[in-house]
Design an enzyme around this catalytic site. Structure first.
Site, short mmCIF file in Angstrom:
data_model
loop_
_atom_site.label_atom_id
_atom_site.label_comp_id
_atom_site.label_asym_id
_atom_site.label_seq_id
_atom_site.Cartn_x
_atom_site.Cartn_y
_atom_site.Cartn_z
N HIS A 1 76.30 55.15 -14.25
CA HIS A 1 75.84 53.76 -14.42
C HIS A 1 75.91 53.09 -13.05
CE1 HIS A 1 77.06 53.46 -18.94
NE2 HIS A 1 75.76 53.37 -18.87
N CYS B 1 83.32 47.92 -16.51
CA CYS B 1 82.73 48.43 -17.76
C CYS B 1 83.34 47.76 -18.99
CB CYS B 1 83.00 49.92 -17.90
SG CYS B 1 82.49 50.93 -16.54
#
Ligand code: ARG
Length: 277
Positions: free
Chosen positions: A164, A258
């Site tokens: 990511h 996150c």
């Protein structure tokens, strides 16, 4: 005041493997995970002065704690994620309900177009940087830019451990950011160098400790422990760094950033909101 979404780790665990960090045999310690999450939440509210809102965790959705992947929010509009892996697709409905129930407009991307929210889309000054390949599709960037009304700079991610964008890139303010060069190709590195005048390279060892996965609230940065050189770089620039041990989440391939999603990013082009559903 920053407004962040988190989700308590009631059902957190390593129940499947969808990135190179995850290993079911190793598992995560439930009690430690809870302590670490509580600590992060405390630092965000008490030290960084952020308002933290909570989504309700669901059994069978262990990665719901990683709210950065719920969607991307700007100017009260949430572009809901479409997860690449079926293991996480069940998170879409509860997050959508949460956003609608809290007064956000929700935009859905076409089916079959993957997009993993703030995990892969980060504003950097006036620009929006989008990561693609392992999770989000490059096609999602065009769809997102039409909804939000500004361009997305597409950056290909080339190392599966940095799957990511928020694992390898962290904008600090309009002119500075932290990144891990090894996660990008030559073109991506060039784009970032052109975009960000003060671009701080994380050493590999600290990138692997998720040093780029930091939460920036004004002049405060909240990150995992064990990133001394990044810490120094940030302190030299006047940031106060708060370290939180997040070992149990690294086992799932995630860390501080996150575990949070920003709910209060201002929209630059509010008029495009009428296009949303
Ligand atoms: N286990 C999760 C996954 O692989 C971790 C997500 C980390 N989130 C992030 N924004 N980097 O999807």
């Amino acid at each position: 005041m920053a407004r962040l979404l988190m989700c308590p780790p009631d059902f957190y665990g390593i129940q499947y493997e969808i990135n190179p960090w995850m290993d079911r045999r190793r598992g995560a310690d439930q009690a430690r995970a809870r302590e670490q999450w509580d600590h992060l939440r405390r630092v965000l509210t008490e030290d960084a002065g952020a308002a933290v809102e909570l989504a309700t965790p669901r059994a069978g959705l262990p990665d719901m704690v990683f709210t950065a992947n719920a969607g991307y929010c700007e100017g009260g509009l949430v572009i809901l994620s479409r997860f690449r892996y079926s293991e996480r697709a069940g998170e879409e409905a509860p997050f959508q309900r949460w956003f609608r129930g809290h007064g956000f407009q929700v935009a859905l991307l076409p089916e079959g177009m993957y997009f993993e929210g703030e995990g892969d889309l980060l504003p950097c000054g006036e620009a929006l940087c989008g990561g693609y390949r392992y999770r989000s599709d490059i096609r999602s960037h065009l769809a997102v830019s039409e909804l939000i009304g500004r361009e997305v700079l597409s950056l290909e991610l080339v190392d599966p451990r940095f799957y990511h964008l928020d694992t390898c890139f962290c904008p600090l303010d309009s002119g500075s950011a932290v990144y891990y060069p090894g996660a990008f190709d030559r073109y991506g590195r060039r784009v970032l160098r052109a975009l960000v005048p003060d671009l701080i390279a994380a050493p590999r060892k600290e990138a692997l400790r998720f040093g780029c996965n930091a939460i920036v609230v004004g002049r405060r940065v909240v990150m995992n422990t064990g990133c001394p050189s990044l810490r120094r770089e940030l302190e030299d620039r006047g940031y106060a760094v708060h370290e939180v041990e997040l070992s149990e989440y690294i086992k799932a391939g995630g860390s501080a950033k996150c575990l949070t999603m920003f709910l209060d990013r201002p929209g630059l082009h509010q008029e495009t909101r009428s296009q949303s559903t």
